[in-house]
Scaffold this motif. Sequence first.
Motif, PDB file in Angstrom:
ATOM      1  N   ARG A 167       7.181 -10.929  25.246  1.00 30.80           N
ATOM      2  CA  ARG A 167       7.322  -9.744  26.091  1.00 30.80           C
ATOM      3  C   ARG A 167       8.750  -9.765  26.116  1.00 30.80           C
ATOM      4  O   ARG A 167       9.397  -9.150  27.181  1.00 30.80           O
ATOM      5  CB  ARG A 167       6.699 -10.338  27.490  1.00 30.80           C
ATOM      6  CG  ARG A 167       5.172 -10.117  27.480  1.00 30.80           C
ATOM      7  CD  ARG A 167       4.585 -10.692  28.760  1.00 30.80           C
ATOM      8  NE  ARG A 167       5.464 -10.579  29.867  1.00 30.80           N
ATOM      9  CZ  ARG A 167       5.453  -9.551  30.774  1.00 30.80           C
ATOM     10  NH1 ARG A 167       4.460  -8.441  30.488  1.00 30.80           N
ATOM     11  NH2 ARG A 167       6.171  -9.379  31.633  1.00 30.80           N
ATOM     12  N   THR A 223      -4.630 -16.919  23.580  1.00 29.18           N
ATOM     13  CA  THR A 223      -4.333 -16.288  24.816  1.00 29.18           C
ATOM     14  C   THR A 223      -4.132 -17.430  26.025  1.00 29.18           C
ATOM     15  O   THR A 223      -4.142 -16.888  27.063  1.00 29.18           O
ATOM     16  CB  THR A 223      -5.458 -15.260  25.218  1.00 29.18           C
ATOM     17  OG1 THR A 223      -6.751 -15.911  25.362  1.00 29.18           O
ATOM     18  CG2 THR A 223      -5.596 -14.198  24.049  1.00 29.18           C
ATOM     19  N   HIS A 224      -4.348 -18.698  25.567  1.00 23.55           N
ATOM     20  CA  HIS A 224      -4.352 -19.708  26.947  1.00 23.55           C
ATOM     21  C   HIS A 224      -2.861 -19.690  27.312  1.00 23.55           C
ATOM     22  O   HIS A 224      -1.970 -19.660  26.479  1.00 23.55           O
ATOM     23  CB  HIS A 224      -4.863 -20.971  26.413  1.00 23.55           C
ATOM     24  CG  HIS A 224      -5.259 -21.932  27.432  1.00 23.55           C
ATOM     25  ND1 HIS A 224      -4.141 -22.588  27.928  1.00 23.55           N
ATOM     26  CD2 HIS A 224      -6.409 -22.308  28.147  1.00 23.55           C
ATOM     27  CE1 HIS A 224      -4.721 -23.240  29.035  1.00 23.55           C
ATOM     28  NE2 HIS A 224      -5.922 -23.129  29.062  1.00 23.55           N
ATOM     29  N   PRO A 225      -2.694 -19.984  28.468  1.00 25.29           N
ATOM     30  CA  PRO A 225      -1.263 -19.973  29.014  1.00 25.29           C
ATOM     31  C   PRO A 225      -0.390 -21.207  28.325  1.00 25.29           C
ATOM     32  O   PRO A 225       0.696 -20.995  28.128  1.00 25.29           O
ATOM     33  CB  PRO A 225      -1.536 -20.096  30.590  1.00 25.29           C
ATOM     34  CG  PRO A 225      -2.805 -19.421  30.718  1.00 25.29           C
ATOM     35  CD  PRO A 225      -3.666 -19.812  29.722  1.00 25.29           C
ATOM     36  N   ARG A 257       0.576 -20.148  24.945  1.00 26.43           N
ATOM     37  CA  ARG A 257       1.852 -19.290  25.046  1.00 26.43           C
ATOM     38  C   ARG A 257       3.074 -20.042  25.591  1.00 26.43           C
ATOM     39  O   ARG A 257       3.999 -19.628  24.875  1.00 26.43           O
ATOM     40  CB  ARG A 257       1.652 -18.185  26.219  1.00 26.43           C
ATOM     41  CG  ARG A 257       0.349 -17.204  25.882  1.00 26.43           C
ATOM     42  CD  ARG A 257       0.795 -15.765  26.401  1.00 26.43           C
ATOM     43  NE  ARG A 257       0.370 -16.153  27.880  1.00 26.43           N
ATOM     44  CZ  ARG A 257      -0.972 -15.830  28.429  1.00 26.43           C
ATOM     45  NH1 ARG A 257      -1.897 -15.525  27.628  1.00 26.43           N
ATOM     46  NH2 ARG A 257      -0.962 -16.201  29.605  1.00 26.43           N
ATOM     47  N   ASP A 269       7.637 -16.247  33.984  1.00 26.53           N
ATOM     48  CA  ASP A 269       7.548 -15.453  32.761  1.00 26.53           C
ATOM     49  C   ASP A 269       8.860 -15.610  31.978  1.00 26.53           C
ATOM     50  O   ASP A 269      10.008 -15.344  32.095  1.00 26.53           O
ATOM     51  CB  ASP A 269       7.742 -13.770  33.080  1.00 26.53           C
ATOM     52  CG  ASP A 269       7.566 -12.899  31.877  1.00 26.53           C
ATOM     53  OD1 ASP A 269       7.771 -13.374  30.879  1.00 26.53           O
ATOM     54  OD2 ASP A 269       7.148 -11.927  32.112  1.00 26.53           O
ATOM     55  N   GLU A 305       1.153  -9.189  35.261  1.00 26.83           N
ATOM     56  CA  GLU A 305       1.092  -8.888  33.951  1.00 26.83           C
ATOM     57  C   GLU A 305       1.337 -10.162  32.884  1.00 26.83           C
ATOM     58  O   GLU A 305       1.804  -9.992  31.926  1.00 26.83           O
ATOM     59  CB  GLU A 305       1.990  -7.714  33.400  1.00 26.83           C
ATOM     60  CG  GLU A 305       3.397  -8.104  33.694  1.00 26.83           C
ATOM     61  CD  GLU A 305       4.432  -6.764  33.774  1.00 26.83           C
ATOM     62  OE1 GLU A 305       5.272  -6.730  32.970  1.00 26.83           O
ATOM     63  OE2 GLU A 305       4.127  -5.776  34.483  1.00 26.83           O
ATOM     64  N   ALA A 306       1.399 -11.362  33.661  1.00 25.20           N
ATOM     65  CA  ALA A 306       1.539 -12.513  32.774  1.00 25.20           C
ATOM     66  C   ALA A 306       0.960 -12.628  31.440  1.00 25.20           C
ATOM     67  O   ALA A 306       1.536 -13.008  30.507  1.00 25.20           O
ATOM     68  CB  ALA A 306       1.338 -13.821  33.651  1.00 25.20           C
ATOM     69  N   GLY A 307      -0.168 -12.230  31.375  1.00 25.58           N
ATOM     70  CA  GLY A 307      -0.984 -12.275  30.055  1.00 25.58           C
ATOM     71  C   GLY A 307      -0.947 -11.081  29.317  1.00 25.58           C
ATOM     72  O   GLY A 307      -1.685 -11.270  28.049  1.00 25.58           O
ATOM     73  N   ASP A 308      -0.216 -10.184  29.486  1.00 27.66           N
ATOM     74  CA  ASP A 308      -0.285  -8.966  28.876  1.00 27.66           C
ATOM     75  C   ASP A 308       1.005  -8.887  27.874  1.00 27.66           C
ATOM     76  O   ASP A 308       2.300  -8.416  28.515  1.00 27.66           O
ATOM     77  CB  ASP A 308      -0.061  -7.734  29.803  1.00 27.66           C
ATOM     78  CG  ASP A 308      -0.290  -6.408  29.027  1.00 27.66           C
ATOM     79  OD1 ASP A 308      -0.474  -6.458  27.880  1.00 27.66           O
ATOM     80  OD2 ASP A 308       0.037  -5.350  29.803  1.00 27.66           O
ATOM     81  N   ASP A 309       0.830  -9.270  26.525  1.00 25.54           N
ATOM     82  CA  ASP A 309       1.900  -9.236  25.705  1.00 25.54           C
ATOM     83  C   ASP A 309       1.820  -8.271  24.646  1.00 25.54           C
ATOM     84  O   ASP A 309       2.451  -8.288  23.566  1.00 25.54           O
ATOM     85  CB  ASP A 309       2.236 -10.373  24.989  1.00 25.54           C
ATOM     86  CG  ASP A 309       1.127 -11.130  24.357  1.00 25.54           C
ATOM     87  OD1 ASP A 309       0.171 -10.441  24.051  1.00 25.54           O
ATOM     88  OD2 ASP A 309       0.958 -12.259  24.334  1.00 25.54           O
TER      89      ASP A 309
END
Length: 385
Positions: free
Chosen positions: A220, A351-353, A356, A88, A36-40
Amino acid sequence: MPNTDQSQRATMDWSTTFRPPQLPDLTGLLDALRGEAGDDAGGRPSDTALAALRGSGLLRLPVPVEYGGLGASWRDVNAAITSLARVDASMGIILFLHHAAVSRVIDWGSEKQKKRCLTAITRDGQIFASSWSEPGAGAAKQHIATTATARADGGWDLSGAKTFTTGAGVADLYLILARTGDSGPATGSYGQTNQGIFVVEAAGAGFEVDGVLDLAGMRRSATGLIRLDAYAAGPGDMLARSADTPTVIGHPHVLGLTLGAVALGVAETAHDLALEAARRRSLVDSPLYRHLLFELGSRLAAVRGVVDAATRADGDRTVPALTAKVFASETAETICRGAQEIAGSAAFSRTHPLNRLAQDARAVTLMGPPNYLCRELVTSGLGTS
């Protein structure tokens, strides 16, 4: 340089830096976080990730063995926070603040408070959070409005509103800073001596979570608002009496616990992504980019050294812990910017890691005490005898 899978690397680094009596198995937790790393969108970790954290053993690392903990050192705790933050950063912040609260209970709590709170952590996997901030309080928490009104039975009624509480709605136990109305002049550079610290249960009547903030970084981390409406704290719920409050607030730094450990995790991941992007875009053939990678790697090595030094000193470790927080977070920002340059324009999309991570690094600079206040706390005694 081998292109080691990031999750495998986190596990490998954990095994070489963390040596408590019993090594927690992080497989389930890391798998949940990677998934769920990209789900904020919800502003908090999923229930699945939180259940994995509760069951991982991480929450009881420094708790003394006699209370069911692992008795790990604070150096081990910093290493654990970094390992989690690589995957995370938001969960790394939740874990850091949990252990900051735990440190205060271990060293300042009564025997009854230790049995109650530490057993809740080791037996039930409960999560701790701290709630100092509120509108108008200032970075140094000098002007809080939340009140603690003494009752005839020795307990206290707590009323007020708190903001920027990380772990709001996620934590089971909170340390709440409230104004006790003690007479006499108030002193303290971070918190004041007319304030008390109280243990509050999320399940108690009068406690309410009032929403999660839409943050740019640490999206998150369940950072939000809580309200206390005549919450009835018992006679044994005051952890720190007013005279000790500033000392208790700063206690995690005395031990060497540092937010720099979170920033290190962010920097490690940003550096990994920079290397991957440079190889993928064939930039390693260019001396310009190779030299940039060298600069990022050297800065990362410096961050590792400063964070490690936070728990190496004898006695009071406040100065190295706060120094690590400032240096690691600001250097992590620099590493993220360099990594974005290597990855190209796509790295600046929301949305790019790497974008973030850059926002997460910035968030660490602002978390309490913010970096400008850290500088003041470290240097305020210079030039005095």
